[in-house]
Scaffold this motif. Structure first.
Motif, PDB file in Angstrom:
ATOM      1  N   ARG A 163       0.902  -1.173   0.042  1.00 46.63           N
ATOM      2  CA  ARG A 163       0.002  -0.183  -0.012  1.00 46.63           C
ATOM      3  C   ARG A 163       0.924   1.141  -0.060  1.00 46.63           C
ATOM      4  NH1 ARG A 163      -2.541   3.105   3.805  1.00 46.63           N
ATOM      5  NH2 ARG A 163      -1.382   2.238   5.590  1.00 46.63           N
ATOM      6  N   ARG A 164       0.459   2.016  -0.822  1.00 44.89           N
ATOM      7  CA  ARG A 164       1.229   3.318  -0.858  1.00 44.89           C
ATOM      8  C   ARG A 164       0.792   4.379   0.108  1.00 44.89           C
ATOM      9  NH1 ARG A 164      -0.176   6.141  -6.229  1.00 44.89           N
ATOM     10  NH2 ARG A 164       1.339   7.713  -5.731  1.00 44.89           N
ATOM     11  N   ARG A 177      -0.857   8.539 -11.468  1.00 45.87           N
ATOM     12  CA  ARG A 177      -1.700   7.302 -10.246  1.00 45.87           C
ATOM     13  C   ARG A 177      -2.242   7.883  -9.190  1.00 45.87           C
ATOM     14  NH1 ARG A 177       1.646   2.683 -11.219  1.00 45.87           N
ATOM     15  NH2 ARG A 177       2.536   2.934 -13.261  1.00 45.87           N
ATOM     16  N   GLY A 178      -2.461   9.275  -9.058  1.00 46.17           N
ATOM     17  CA  GLY A 178      -2.950   9.773  -7.790  1.00 46.17           C
ATOM     18  C   GLY A 178      -2.295   9.938  -6.713  1.00 46.17           C
ATOM     19  N   LEU A 179      -2.578  10.502  -5.573  1.00 43.47           N
ATOM     20  CA  LEU A 179      -1.970  10.529  -4.370  1.00 43.47           C
ATOM     21  C   LEU A 179      -2.814   9.901  -3.537  1.00 43.47           C
ATOM     22  CD1 LEU A 179      -0.733  14.056  -4.215  1.00 43.47           C
ATOM     23  CD2 LEU A 179       0.507  12.351  -4.917  1.00 43.47           C
ATOM     24  N   PRO A 180      -2.150   8.876  -2.558  1.00 41.40           N
ATOM     25  CA  PRO A 180      -2.459   8.301  -1.430  1.00 41.40           C
ATOM     26  C   PRO A 180      -3.577   9.079  -0.603  1.00 41.40           C
ATOM     27  CG  PRO A 180      -0.275   7.805  -1.473  1.00 41.40           C
ATOM     28  CD  PRO A 180      -0.558   8.666  -2.574  1.00 41.40           C
ATOM     29  N   GLY A 181      -4.798   8.875  -0.313  1.00 40.55           N
ATOM     30  CA  GLY A 181      -5.722   9.570   0.534  1.00 40.55           C
ATOM     31  C   GLY A 181      -6.326  10.865  -0.149  1.00 40.55           C
ATOM     32  N   ALA A 182      -6.034  10.915  -1.654  1.00 41.08           N
ATOM     33  CA  ALA A 182      -6.624  12.273  -2.191  1.00 41.08           C
ATOM     34  C   ALA A 182      -7.714  11.839  -3.062  1.00 41.08           C
ATOM     35  CB  ALA A 182      -5.342  12.845  -3.079  1.00 41.08           C
ATOM     36  N   LEU A 220      18.950   3.123  -9.301  1.00 42.27           N
ATOM     37  CA  LEU A 220      17.877   2.673  -9.708  1.00 42.27           C
ATOM     38  C   LEU A 220      16.598   3.041  -8.849  1.00 42.27           C
ATOM     39  CD1 LEU A 220      18.340  -1.334 -10.340  1.00 42.27           C
ATOM     40  CD2 LEU A 220      18.747   0.703 -11.653  1.00 42.27           C
ATOM     41  N   VAL A 221      17.016   3.594  -7.612  1.00 42.24           N
ATOM     42  CA  VAL A 221      16.124   4.157  -6.665  1.00 42.24           C
ATOM     43  C   VAL A 221      15.762   5.806  -7.277  1.00 42.24           C
ATOM     44  CG1 VAL A 221      15.595   5.120  -4.573  1.00 42.24           C
ATOM     45  CG2 VAL A 221      16.305   3.021  -4.685  1.00 42.24           C
ATOM     46  N   HIS A 222      16.520   6.303  -7.839  1.00 45.38           N
ATOM     47  CA  HIS A 222      16.406   7.779  -8.361  1.00 45.38           C
ATOM     48  C   HIS A 222      15.563   7.378  -9.759  1.00 45.38           C
ATOM     49  CE1 HIS A 222      19.365  10.236  -6.113  1.00 45.38           C
ATOM     50  NE2 HIS A 222      20.190   9.356  -6.389  1.00 45.38           N
ATOM     51  N   GLU A 243      12.734  -2.582  -3.317  1.00 47.35           N
ATOM     52  CA  GLU A 243      11.138  -2.841  -3.419  1.00 47.35           C
ATOM     53  C   GLU A 243      10.739  -1.988  -4.660  1.00 47.35           C
ATOM     54  OE1 GLU A 243       7.592  -3.199  -3.373  1.00 47.35           O
ATOM     55  OE2 GLU A 243       8.598  -3.888  -1.721  1.00 47.35           O
ATOM     56  N   PRO A 244       9.693  -2.869  -5.722  1.00 41.98           N
ATOM     57  CA  PRO A 244       9.545  -2.416  -7.037  1.00 41.98           C
ATOM     58  C   PRO A 244       8.318  -1.789  -6.939  1.00 41.98           C
ATOM     59  CG  PRO A 244       9.246  -4.614  -6.673  1.00 41.98           C
ATOM     60  CD  PRO A 244       9.731  -4.479  -5.447  1.00 41.98           C
ATOM     61  N   SER A 245       7.658  -1.475  -5.805  1.00 39.82           N
ATOM     62  CA  SER A 245       6.400  -0.843  -6.033  1.00 39.82           C
ATOM     63  C   SER A 245       6.498   0.487  -6.201  1.00 39.82           C
ATOM     64  CB  SER A 245       5.467  -1.132  -4.767  1.00 39.82           C
ATOM     65  OG  SER A 245       5.862  -0.520  -3.628  1.00 39.82           O
ATOM     66  N   TYR A 246       5.180   1.155  -7.084  1.00 40.14           N
ATOM     67  CA  TYR A 246       5.296   2.389  -7.591  1.00 40.14           C
ATOM     68  C   TYR A 246       5.267   3.581  -6.182  1.00 40.14           C
ATOM     69  CZ  TYR A 246       3.625   6.388 -10.373  1.00 40.14           C
ATOM     70  OH  TYR A 246       3.519   7.815 -10.902  1.00 40.14           O
ATOM     71  N   GLY A 247       6.295   4.481  -6.429  1.00 37.16           N
ATOM     72  CA  GLY A 247       6.333   5.459  -5.489  1.00 37.16           C
ATOM     73  C   GLY A 247       6.700   5.087  -4.122  1.00 37.16           C
TER      74      GLY A 247
END
Length: 336
Positions: free
Chosen positions: A2-3, A57-62, A130-132, A190-194
């Motif tokens: 979860r983001r 992708r939108g923002l978490p909680g927005a 890769l993180v950047h 960790e490859p999850s978006y954001g």
């Protein structure tokens, strides 16, 4: 995974986060315009990135209604103006388009971060790189898709051909964003978006913000073409260096596939973007040539700031991230 909302880096990014996580927009919010700060700074770049993420992708909680809220769009404009002015100043006088394209085709040098990673890079530096880059490559080509309805005819067809490849050419498992995620996992990231947004500093955010700025504004569509061309024309040598660097450091097949794919794919794309996009577009709309040239120069200027940030920190033995990874400076040199 979860983001989670990122942490604010100052009053600008705090204003965006406070606003969009407070509930749906009611049309009355009017954040104070940005002004007087550093457009390259952490707070400014994160605030702009947050505004742009509402379109992605939108923002978490927005609430999704914030994407087109008039008050927030006005605030975003107050961020975009100083950033664009700073980019123009950094790029300086822009040479003619043909000269810039020829320069990209014949460029030589030490390869910047990719050259460093190939010849003397360590495990922690490769993982940081890769993180950047995850801020962009986990949504590969999404910012450029805004261009498609803004150019037409042969140029649009050529651009569509290139982006079709970016999304796997009909094979979802070959989509470049997925290949990048597999590479991150191979390097124990960790490859999850954001996921790493809090760790990524302003110079890396500026690279992605520039793409979205150009893509979202029809008035900057020529610059968007130039920025996209700069990626496609210059990436094969860098991709080759990065694939070799990661292999040297012990990455497995998944850990080099993304860059191995780009060695061949972008060599083809280089031809398409030059002849199919730039040449066709300037033949029908010659007035766009200076804007395309600016896009190339702007991309180079922002990339150089990013490279200087990485190399300055790495050569001093310091992490280039805002918070170092567990396998940070002083860690073992190999990935295996």
């Amino acid at each position: 995974m979860r983001r989670l909302p990122p942490a604010a880096r100052g009053p600008l990014s705090a204003a965006v986060l406070d606003l969009v996580t407070a509930g749906p927009p009611d049309g009355t919010a009017r954040p104070e315009p940005a002004g007087g700060g550093d457009p390259w700074g952490e707070d400014h770049q994160l605030a702009l990135h947050l505004c742009y993420e509402l379109h992605d992708r939108g923002l978490p909680g927005a609430h999704p209604g914030w994407e087109w809220d008039v008050g927030l769009l006005g605030f975003r404009q107050s961020l975009e103006g100083p950033f664009l002015a700073a980019v123009r100043a950094e790029a300086g006088p822009v040479p003619p388009l043909a000269e810039l394209v020829e320069g990209m085709l014949t460029a030589t040098g030490d390869g910047g971060p990719s050259g460093h990673l190939l010849t003397e890079g360590e495990r922690w530096q490769a993982r940081e790189y890769l993180v950047h880059r995850s801020v962009y490559h986990l949504k590969e080509a999404d910012p450029q898709l805004w261009l498609l309805p803004r150019i037409h005819g042969p140029a649009q067809a050529a651009l569509m051909t290139i982006t079709f490849d970016e999304y796997g050419a009909g094979r979802p498992e070959r989509a470049h964003a997925l290949l990048f995620a597999r590479m991150m996992a191979d390097l124990r990231l960790e490859p999850s978006y954001g996921h790493y947004l809090d760790a990524v500093p302003a110079p890396a955010l500026a690279v992605v913000n520039l793409m979205t700025l150009f893509g979202l504004h029809r008035s900057l569509r020529g610059a968007a073409v130039g920025q996209f061309a700069a990626i496609e024309i210059t990436s094969p040598p860098g991709a080759a260096r990065l694939a070799a660097a990661l292999a040297r450091l012990g990455a497995g097949p998944d850990g080099t596939l993304f860059y191995r794919e780009h060695i061949e794919a972008d060599a083809v794309h280089e031809q398409l973007v030059r002849r199919g996009v730039i040449d066709e577009l300037t033949a029908t709309e010659p007035e766009l040539a200076p804007d395309i040239a600016f896009g190339i120069a702007a991309a180079g200027a922002v990339d150089e700031r990013f490279a200087a940030h990485l190399l300055g920190h790495w050569r001093a033995g310091r992490s280039s991230l805002r918070s170092a990874l567990p396998d940070g400076p002083g860690g073992a040199g190999r990935l295996g």
